[in-house]
Scaffold this motif. Sequence first.
Motif, mmCIF file in Angstrom:
data_model
loop_
_atom_site.group_PDB
_atom_site.id
_atom_site.type_symbol
_atom_site.label_atom_id
_atom_site.label_comp_id
_atom_site.label_asym_id
_atom_site.label_seq_id
_atom_site.Cartn_x
_atom_site.Cartn_y
_atom_site.Cartn_z
ATOM 1 N N TRP A 169 0.847 -1.185 0.000
ATOM 2 C CA TRP A 169 0.000 0.000 0.000
ATOM 3 C C TRP A 169 0.886 1.239 0.000
ATOM 4 C CZ3 TRP A 169 -5.389 0.074 -0.142
ATOM 5 C CH2 TRP A 169 -5.979 -1.194 -0.167
ATOM 6 N N VAL A 170 0.384 2.285 -0.631
ATOM 7 C CA VAL A 170 1.145 3.518 -0.804
ATOM 8 C C VAL A 170 0.357 4.684 -0.217
ATOM 9 C CG1 VAL A 170 2.372 4.992 -2.422
ATOM 10 C CG2 VAL A 170 2.033 2.569 -2.965
ATOM 11 N N ALA A 171 0.930 5.348 0.777
ATOM 12 C CA ALA A 171 0.332 6.564 1.342
ATOM 13 C C ALA A 171 0.973 7.765 0.658
ATOM 14 C CB ALA A 171 0.562 6.625 2.851
ATOM 15 N N LEU A 172 0.139 8.683 0.199
ATOM 16 C CA LEU A 172 0.603 9.847 -0.557
ATOM 17 C C LEU A 172 0.079 11.128 0.077
ATOM 18 C CD1 LEU A 172 -0.338 8.434 -4.060
ATOM 19 C CD2 LEU A 172 1.994 8.660 -3.194
ATOM 20 N N VAL A 173 0.980 12.039 0.380
ATOM 21 C CA VAL A 173 0.603 13.351 0.909
ATOM 22 C C VAL A 173 1.260 14.411 0.037
ATOM 23 C CG1 VAL A 173 0.892 14.953 2.835
ATOM 24 C CG2 VAL A 173 0.219 12.591 3.272
ATOM 25 N N THR A 174 0.443 15.332 -0.462
ATOM 26 C CA THR A 174 0.936 16.372 -1.373
ATOM 27 C C THR A 174 0.652 17.749 -0.787
ATOM 28 O OG1 THR A 174 0.402 14.938 -3.264
ATOM 29 C CG2 THR A 174 0.870 17.255 -3.731
ATOM 30 N N PRO A 175 1.664 18.419 -0.220
ATOM 31 C CA PRO A 175 1.463 19.794 0.245
ATOM 32 C C PRO A 175 1.031 20.692 -0.919
ATOM 33 C CG PRO A 175 3.560 18.915 1.016
ATOM 34 C CD PRO A 175 3.038 17.949 -0.006
#
Length: 304
Positions: A169-175
């Motif tokens: 699984w891939v967690a992605l956070v984009t400011p």
Amino acid sequence: MSATVFAPASIGNVGPGFDVLGLAVDGPGDEVRLERVSGPSSIEDITGLDAALIPREPSSNVVTVAAEAMLRALGEGGGVRVWLRKGIPQSGGLGGSAASSVAGAYAAAVACGHDPRPVEVMAAALTAEAMVAGRHLDNIAACVLGGLTLVRSTDPIDVVRVPLGRPLWVALVTPAVRLETRTARSVLSPTLDRAAWVQQMANTSALVHGLAAGDLALVSRSLVDHFAEPKRAPLIPRFAEVKRAALEAGALGSSISGAGPTIFALAEDEGRGAAVLAAMRAGLGDVPGRAELATVAARGVHAR
């Protein structure tokens, strides 16, 4: 003839694998509807994320540039009419320009009644990607083939798809900041001392083996980037806090996705991934941004 295709988002570099490793992400992506015309190319409509930021001039839009490159490679004349739906943020580090380029190239081939080989799509997409982000294939390869890809050579194109030993699984956070690839590349050192170079090669090789074998402990030890991450981290708001939160929540590893500003983390299952994503979102503090939990995309660009 016409075609509608979807191209997934991707993580470039995947930590230490600068310009070599790419990982396709299931969920976000770009959709292109394309029609062949006898006259010049045109952009009919652009919708979705950051649509107002995408060039409407065909000579500046990667979809039409890649599509026309594919037409030339197939010996076809004329141009294309394009409708683009963006599902990937502009300058977000998730291979947005690569996805649009790949979609344009693939759609043009399908509209010609041609089932293109992956290398044909990559070559046409690279013509467009080089125009905006430089001549590299890590995002393009993952977008075309899906899963984890390794670029052995760009000229000539030589790409390997690496089967994963287990689901991730891939967690992605984009400011909510924009970081163009050319800007992010400009801060990198043109050289690397021998010890650092050897360690970077070791980390990349071990990461590929760990992902292929499903050896999560090795993945965790190897997802370390001493080349791009230290230089690019200051360009990304609260990068250190978000990465630290991911690791403390049990992520296998965390780093910058492509040129940034997206920060990614790998997790062994959905429950751990959800916990990691929540921690990363909290790590952003008051900085606005997007957050998403996804799996690795099993397939790359495809017709709809």
